[in-house]
Motif scaffolding. Structure first.
Motif: not given
Length: 1066
Positions: A204-222
């Protein structure tokens, strides 16, 4: 419980008319309280004081007890049923929930959530997330529609089978809040529950890290590429710059989310509906876009050079040159492949040989592109994304393509890697069970809502795979970051009415999922810590005054930061896949074990389950773990195994009625039935020891070193039963028996003696020992060896463990065909912490015992205490024996036994027993009997014994001379006490002595007993001489005589023949 009742009418009372139901409670209250007005005056008696009357009020409402002492524990049936009907869904195992709720109970808000709001929508929100929006199109383009369908189907089947098992567990009784941790821990025990619970927490903790990384990818890429802090100077450094941006922004977002969770969790829960709305709106936008492509495909052109896909970040016109005012002008694309803008410039060979073409990235569902996207297109890292079947001319020489505007793959792709990346998109099926405390009917809502949510999301994923393959060009599907479509989100190009619907929706969806992970993971860790099964985690069970897990939130943020520092969503996803798969695997195992055990408590309301489905789900989870990443799987299993062993070794013991205990009981029963079929083979024989302990008046063990010696002898192998006897009646001594058992078990833990404790209360100490020897053990698991300490006060007849009890114990052990080990000077034996750096273990092999005496030093030398001691074997040669041949035979015997030991043969000649020894033995026996019959006091007996001894000593010198003369003829026995002298003395005493002493002088000593006594004394001297420096001496003990009249001689012979810890020189 009684099965019949008798109704006795009360005399002197007239039948009363029936009263309304609303008055019945008042009538009962008046009758029970005895208030004035009930028609029954209070009894006034000097024998009944007010205190007793007040004490009677304590039992008000508890009148179902038969006896007065039961009134405190037997409540009224109505109140009991009321408590059972209003049983709350509080978390089991948490400290404050296990407190006395009667005195601290507060008004609890009635759960009001139904299946749709409480289970279906939360599961939908947790399952549909970042992988769907950012990676599903890439997975379809890389692995093809067919293999993508297989990947999704396997993962969805895994979660569906897990949901079936979870539904069975969740509907078996009152559903505890706490999710999978409580399901597994209460089904498989604290060891499995703690190990898998921590793995689920890490997932669950690493899932939070994955969701945060996905948030940053959407922000900086798109959304805002210009917000990047680190910017690459060339194309080769873009990946590294992106990772650094991920780390910086990820750290900031983790800190921000942790503060939000710390300040107000209620706001996170209120925003959950907003995040869910974004997910649902994005799904509808995708399906609407697919429908629109059937008649009006969106315009997203792709520029190809030959069959190679070009990135449109640095040019706008997909052509080499264009006509401007009837003049050919090179484009910006030309300058990217050539050294200057002129038509005569030197260009890349592939650029010169191939044409630039433009195709539609989304040709539509009716275009037939599905056929081209059926098959996989796995590539290595750094490969150019190419369109299959498109014309292309390769050059004669391989030229570096770095720096050219092609679309490259960032990682190497293969089937198993895609499984690991995709699996997190189907997790989140536990969301409904985590909210069980808020559900109106959890046993109905959890199975229905969870299975319905999995069915819905499985349909969405499977349909999206087919629709993506049928609508989008393959090169666009394999373009992970949308470089060929102007850095647009690939799934957004398909959505209607605008790509921004998907971009904004996925951004808020990943933010919400990250907040939910940082909210749920600390509470899971807090629940594990408060259960007390992992001691070093207890600090994380504390929090703020309102119960918020502050320390657990801090640890969660730190672990989440580790995932952020990895900075790659594709690398983090397989990690959390391992932990979730392990959790799901044990959920299936829990259901399968409970089903196969058929325990009476296993009665799930959900009936559509089967142990075969659970085993299939468990096998599928195990296979997916190794399919995703075999080394991650091994690491996850190693982590879980270490946690399991730690809880088993240091954790608190919990009795939760788990299935593993039931499985152990079934396995033990099966093994006992198998062992019962026949006696064990010689190869499987080992000492199964019954240790007989003696307790003092405080129920403490008198000789603790006996358990130390047991642990050194057994080393945790085989059966060990530690027994003791309390004299008395069990009804009077059961408290002392419990105390004795606790003391013995505590000492067994200190001495690391692994075995069972059995206390017997018997009116007779002797009978209790006999009962232990006869009945200890179960079935084939019974003892074959009895270990006991030598009775220290064996001369005292009033001692409960006197020589008589000792000899009877020896006799009963022999009758039961069991070996007997008697430890002399047991208090001088070494502890388990001592280590002998040198020394010998001496074995005096006098009588053949089947090899038991040889086995004991071998077993002892397996322990650290005796490991450096050497083994020596002594055997006794008589006059007719060949000492040299005996030594050779014994060495060969030890060779066949595979034992290393020094062999020594001791020669003892059979010297005759002197007449003085025979005469003195007779007089000693006469003296003992005479003193008993004279009924003298103790002091008088001592004076008489000394007088007889002095008289016999005076004639000692004459007896010695006669003994020397008798040595010349050893085959005859010469006695100074002749037959004639004995007859004359007999007639003389007949006239002078009273008749009570007639039998004393008729007594004839057994010459064989006297000879054995003499031999034992001589053997004792030899042992003292040879083994005085040994650390341990082992020798045979003579068996008890069949005639019980010879027990006195037996106890004397046994003094020197026993297991002895050699401190003889002291």
């Amino acid at each position: 419980m009684p099965t019949s009742f008798t109704v006795v009418p009360v005399e002197g009372q007239e039948p009363q008319p029936s009263r309304p139901l609303e008055d019945s409670n008042q009538q009962l209250a008046e009758c029970s309280s005895g208030e004035p007005g009930d028609g029954i005056p209070k009894e006034s008696s000097p024998f009944i004081n007010s205190a007793e009357m007040d004490r009677g009020n304590i039992y008000e409402g508890k009148n179902m007890a038969l006896f007065e002492e039961e009134m405190d524990s037997n409540p009224m049936v109505s109140s009991l049923l009321n408590k059972l009907a209003n049983y709350t869904n509080l978390t089991q195992g948490v400290v404050e929930h296990e407190a006395d709720e009667d005195s601290k109970r507060k008004e609890i808000k009635t759960p009001c959530m139904g299946t749709f709001i409480g289970v279906y929508l939360p599961c939908l929100q947790n399952i549909l997330g970042v992988i769907l929006f950012l990676r599903l199109t890439w997975i379809v383009g890389t692995s093809g529609v067919l293999e993508s369908f297989i990947i999704v189907f396997m993962c969805c089947a895994c979660t569906m089978l897990t949901a079936i098992s979870m539904s069975a567990i969740a509907t078996n009784g009152v559903v505890p809040a706490g999710g999978s941790y409580y399901m597994i821990s209460r089904s498989l025990g604290p060891e499995f529950g703690g190990a898998v619970g921590l793995c689920f927490y890490l997932g669950t903790t690493f899932a939070g890290a994955m969701y945060i990384l996905g948030t940053i990818e959407i922000l900086l890429t798109y959304i805002s590429p210009s917000a990047a802090i680190f910017k690459a100077e060339d194309a080769d450094g873009e990946t590294e710059a992106m990772l650094n941006n991920m780390r910086v922004y990820g750290t900031c977002i983790v800190a921000l989310m942790a503060i939000v969770v710390f300040v107000g969790v209620k706001y996170v829960n209120k925003l959950a509906l907003v995040f869910l709305s974004c997910v649902i709106l994005s799904i509808f936008a995708i399906y609407a876009g697919v429908i629109k492509t059937a008649f009006d495909p969106p315009d997203f052109p792709i520029c190809l050079l030959g069959n190679r896909t070009l990135s449109r970040r640095n040019f706008d016109i997909c052509a080499k040159f264009i006509e401007v005012n009837n003049e050919t002008v090179t484009t910006k694309l030309w300058s990217l492949f050539c050294d200057n803008r002129s038509l005569s410039a030197t260009c890349d060979e592939y650029f010169n040989l191939n044409n630039v073409t433009e195709i539609q990235g989304i040709p539509g569902i009716a275009s037939g592109v599905l056929i081209d996207n059926l098959w996989s297109a796995y590539t290595d890292k750094g490969s150019i994304i190419e369109k299959k079947g498109h014309p292309s001319i390769t050059g004669t020489e391989e030229i570096k393509v770095g720096g050219l505007p092609y679309v490259f793959t960032d990682i190497m792709t293969y089937f198993t890697m895609l499984v690991g990346i995709y699996f997190p998109s189907v997790t989140g099926i536990m969301a409904g069970s985590n909210r069980s405390g808020d559900l109106r009917d959890a046993q109905k809502s959890i199975p229905t809502g969870t299975i319905l949510a999995i069915s819905t999301t499985s349909f969405i994923y499977l349909s999206c795979i087919v629709l993506f393959g049928a609508c989008i060009e393959g090169v666009i599907l394999r373009d992970k970051f949308g470089e060929a479509v102007n850095r647009n989100l690939v799934i957004g190009t398909l959505a209607w009415p605008s790509p921004w619907v998907i971009v904004i929706g996925s951004f808020f969806s990943t933010c919400g999922a990250g907040l939910q992970s940082l909210t749920g993971a600390p509470r899971l860790l807090q629940a594990i810590a408060r259960d007390g099964i992992i001691p070093f985690l207890q600090v994380f069970g504390h929090g703020k005054a309102n119960g918020e897990p502050t320390w657990a939130l801090l640890l969660t943020a730190c672990i989440c930061e580790i995932g952020i520092l990895i900075a790659s969503l594709d690398s983090v996803a397989p990690i959390l896949s391992m932990f979730f798969l392990m959790c799901y695997m044990f959920v299936n195992l829990a259901c399968a074990v409970q089903t196969l055990l058929c325990t009476p408590n296993w009665r799930p309301r959900f009936k559509y389950y089967h142990w075969a489905l659970s085993f299939l789900g468990m096998s599928l989870c195990f296979a997916l773990m190794f399919i995703c990443s075999w080394y991650y799987a091994l690491i996850a299993m190693l982590i879980a195994g270490c946690i399991y062993k730690y809880i088993e070794y240091r954790g608190a013991e919990k009795e939760w009625g788990d299935g593993i205990r039931g499985l152990s009981l079934n396995a033990a029963r099966y093994a006992l039935l198998r062992v019962e079929h026949g006696a064990p083979h010689t190869k499987n024989w080992r000492p199964q020891v019954l240790v007989l302990l003696n307790l003092d008046s405080e129920q403490m063990v008198k000789h603790p070193r006996l358990l130390s010696f047991t642990s050194q002898l057994k080393a945790g192998k085989g059966l060990t039963i530690v027994g003791s006897v309390l004299q008395g009646i069990y009804l009077d001594k059961y408290i002392e028996a419990q105390k004795a058992e606790e003391n013995i078990k505590s000492l067994m833990g200190v001495e690391k003696t692994k075995g069972f404790c059995q206390i017997v209360v018997s009116p007779s100490f002797r009978d209790g020992m006999s009962h232990l020897i006869q009945s200890a053990g179960l079935g084939g698991m019974t003892h074959n060896t009895v270990l006991m300490a030598w009775p220290q006060s064996w001369k005292q007849t009033d001692n409960p463990f006197s020589w008589k009890n000792f000899v009877d114990t020896v006799r009963e052990t022999t009758a039961a065909q069991q070996a007997l080990l008697v430890a002399k000077n047991i208090d001088l034996f070494p502890t388990n912490q001592e280590r002998f750096s040198e020394g010998n273990v001496d074995v005096w092999w006098i009588v053949h015992d089947g090899g038991m005496l040889m086995l004991l030093p071998f077993l002892l030398r397996q322990h650290k205490v005796w490991r450096k001691c050497k083994m020596r074997i002594f055997t006794v040669a008589q006059m007719d024996d060949n000492s040299i041949q005996m030594k050779k035979d014994l060495q060969m015997f030890l060779y066949h036994l595979r034992l290393n030991a020094e062999v020594e043969v001791v020669e003892m000649f059979e010297n005759d027993i002197s007449a003085f020894t025979y005469e003195k033995t007779l007089m000693m026996e006469q003296r003992s009997q005479m003193l008993k019959q004279m009924q003298l006091s103790k002091n008088e007996r001592e004076r008489e014994a000394q007088l007889i001894h002095d008289r016999n000593t005076a004639s000692h010198s004459a007896a010695v001379v006669k003994c020397d003369a008798a040595a010349a003829t050893p085959e005859k026995v010469q006695m100074t006490w002749t037959k004639e002298k004995f007859i004359a003395e007999k007639h003389k005493n007949r006239e002078t002595n009273i008749t009570g002493f007639k039998d004393i002088f008729n007594m004839k000593p057994n010459q064989s007993n006297v000879r054995r006594m003499h031999t034992a004394v001589k053997l004792n001297g030899v042992i003292l001489n040879k083994s005085q420096h040994a650390q341990l001496v082992l020798l045979n003990m003579p068996g008890p005589p069949k005639n019980k009249k010879g027990d006195e001689n037996c106890i004397l012979c046994c003094i020197v023949l026993m297991v002895t810890y050699t401190m003889l020189q002291k």
